[in-house]
Design a protein around this motif. Structure first.
Motif, mmCIF file in Angstrom:
data_model
loop_
_atom_site.group_PDB
_atom_site.id
_atom_site.type_symbol
_atom_site.label_atom_id
_atom_site.label_comp_id
_atom_site.label_asym_id
_atom_site.label_seq_id
_atom_site.Cartn_x
_atom_site.Cartn_y
_atom_site.Cartn_z
ATOM 1 N N GLY A 74 14.651 -15.877 29.105
ATOM 2 C CA GLY A 74 14.839 -16.960 30.055
ATOM 3 C C GLY A 74 15.272 -18.252 29.373
ATOM 4 N N ASN A 133 9.173 -21.147 25.402
ATOM 5 C CA ASN A 133 9.017 -20.601 26.752
ATOM 6 C C ASN A 133 9.462 -19.143 26.817
ATOM 7 O OD1 ASN A 133 8.004 -22.951 27.766
ATOM 8 N ND2 ASN A 133 9.883 -23.594 28.778
ATOM 9 N N GLY A 134 8.913 -18.423 27.782
ATOM 10 C CA GLY A 134 9.322 -17.048 28.028
ATOM 11 C C GLY A 134 8.812 -16.042 27.025
ATOM 12 N N ARG A 169 13.822 -21.010 25.487
ATOM 13 C CA ARG A 169 13.174 -20.166 24.482
ATOM 14 C C ARG A 169 12.952 -20.922 23.174
ATOM 15 N NH1 ARG A 169 17.270 -17.126 26.583
ATOM 16 N NH2 ARG A 169 18.536 -17.345 24.689
ATOM 17 N N PHE A 222 2.910 -12.621 29.845
ATOM 18 C CA PHE A 222 3.445 -13.905 29.413
ATOM 19 C C PHE A 222 2.318 -14.841 28.982
ATOM 20 C CE2 PHE A 222 6.888 -12.182 31.898
ATOM 21 C CZ PHE A 222 8.007 -12.583 31.194
ATOM 22 N N LEU A 239 7.729 -19.481 32.082
ATOM 23 C CA LEU A 239 8.979 -18.742 32.215
ATOM 24 C C LEU A 239 9.882 -19.455 33.212
ATOM 25 C CD1 LEU A 239 10.731 -16.108 31.868
ATOM 26 C CD2 LEU A 239 9.416 -15.171 33.787
#
Length: 333
Positions: free
Chosen positions: A209, A216-217, A212, A12, A16
Motif C-alpha cells: 500500500g 505503513n502496511g 511503506r 497488520f 494501511l
C-alpha cells in the motif's frame, strides 16, 4: 462437498492505505484486490533476484482478493445475485426497508455464506446480525475490529510553488481484541506455493500500500487451511478480479451472468528501477469480486500493462487477472 483451501492471513501491525489509483488520498480503497497482491509478491521476487521470471510466476499461481477475518470468523464478499435472505423483524409491507438494509451488506460470515451459495430454503436473519453499520452479516459476537482515521499531510512541490495540505485515510486493525486482519486464498503447485509464501513474508517486512517508506502496511504472516462447503454447480463466483481472455468472452461467459467492472491501472510504483516510477501503466477493466458467471470454465490471464515509452530498458509490466472461483448455485430470475 467440502473442500479445504490454503489461506494466507495478513496480521497488520501498522496502518494501511490502499490507493485507488486515481484522485486523492483522503479515502482508502476498501479492498486489497488480487492483482495488487500478486503484483506486490512479484515485485519482491524481482527485488531479491534479477533473473526472476514474473510472467511465469504469475501464471503458476492463482489467488483471491483479501477479505476481513476476526478471530475465527472469516468473511466473504456478497455475491451479485438476489440472495435468499429474510430479515425476521420485517413483514411484506416493509420490503423496501429490508432491501435498503440488505443493500448495505458487503461481507458475509462463512457459515451463512455456505448456505447462500447453495439453492435451498430462505435464510432468516435478525437485524442484530447486521453489524458494523450493516456491512457485515454475522450471527456471532463481532466487535468493530477495523477503524479508519485521517492524517493531515503537506505536499511540498519540487518547483518551490506553494505547499498544499492533503489528508490520508489510514485503516487500523485492532489486534487487542484478538487476531484480526485480511486473508486470501492461494493455489499453486508445491514449488511455486513455497516461493510465494517466502515472498509474502518478505513483503510483510517491506509493507504493502501507500507510505511503506514510513512503516505503513507492514504485517506478519500466518498460513492456514479453511474448509468451505460448496455446491456442485457449473456456475462460478469470482473471489478475485477477473481479466478474461478474448476467447472466454466469445464463448458466452456473460450470458445469464451478474457482474461489475473496475478499471485497474495506476503508477509503476513497484518497479525495480526508480526512473520509471513516475509513469502510469496502461489501464484495463476487470470483473470485480462477487461477480457470478454461468460458466465454470473460466481462468483469466496474465498480461502486460507496459505504457508506450521510448526506453528499451523498461520491461513488461505484468498484471494478473487470473480468476479464483468457487461454484455457486442460484435461481435465475
Amino acid at each position: 462437498m467440502t473442500k479445504s483451501f490454503k489461506i494466507v492471513k495478513l496480521l497488520f501491525d501498522s496502518p494501511l492505505h490502499i490507493h485507488k489509483g486515481k484522485g486523492g488520498y483522503d479515502v482508502s480503497e476498501e479492498i486489497l484486490h488480487s492483482d495488487t497482491i500478486s503484483s506486490a509478491i512479484a515485485a519482491m521476487g524481482y527485488k531479491l533476484d534479477d533473473s526472476f521470471d514474473g510472467f511465469s510466476f504469475l501464471n503458476n499461481m492463482v489467488l483471491s482478493s483479501a477479505f476481513p477475518f476476526y478471530k475465527e470468523q472469516f468473511f466473504l464478499p456478497k455475491p451479485m445475485i438476489r440472495l435468499p435472505l429474510k430479515i425476521e423483524e420485517y413483514d411484506e409491507s416493509e420490503s423496501s426497508k429490508e432491501a435498503k438494509d440488505l443493500k448495505k451488506l458487503k461481507y458475509i460470515e462463512k457459515e451463512i455464506f455456505e448456505q447462500l451459495i447453495t439453492i435451498g430454503d430462505t435464510v432468516s436473519i435478525s437485524t442484530d446480525d447486521l453489524k458494523v453499520g450493516g456491512q457485515y452479516l454475522s450471527t456471532k459476537s463481532l466487535n468493530k475490529f477495523i477503524e479508519t482515521t485521517s492524517q493531515q499531510r503537506v505536499h511540498v512541490p519540487r518547483d518551490n510553488s506553494d505547499s498544499k495540505p492533503y489528508y490520508l485515510e489510514r485503516i487500523y486493525f485492532d489486534q487487542s481484541k484478538g487476531k484480526t486482519g485480511l486473508y486470501f486464498f492461494l493455489e499453486a503447485d508445491p514449488k511455486h506455493l513455497e516461493k510465494a509464501i517466502e515472498l509474502i513474508c518478505f513483503l510483510g517486512d517491506e509493507g504493502i500500500g501507500t507510505d511503506r517508506a514510513v512503516g505503513n502496511g507492514q504485517f506478519s504472516v500466518e498460513v492456514d487451511e479453511l474448509k468451505l462447503y460448496l455446491p456442485e454447480s457449473e456456475n462460478s463466483l469470482a473471489l478475485s478480479l477477473y481479466w478474461p481472455t478474448p476467447e472466454e468472452i466469445k464463448s458466452g461467459i456473460l450470458d445469464d451472468s451478474s457482474y461489475n467492472l473496475v478499471k485497474r491501472g495506476g503508477f509503476i510504483a513497484g518497479y525495480n528501477l526508480t526512473q520509471f516510477r513516475h509513469l502510469r501503466k496502461n489501464s484495463v477493466y476487470m470483473f470485480t469480486e462477487g461477480s457470478v458467471f454461468s460458466s465454470g470454465a473460466i481462468t483469466g490471464r496474465v498480461g502486460s500493462l507496459r505504457p508506450e515509452w521510448n526506453d528499451p530498458t523498461l520491461n513488461e509490466i505484468y498484471r494478473s487477472g487470473k480468476v479464483f472461483t468457487i461454484p455457486i448455485d442460484y435461481k435465475r430470475s
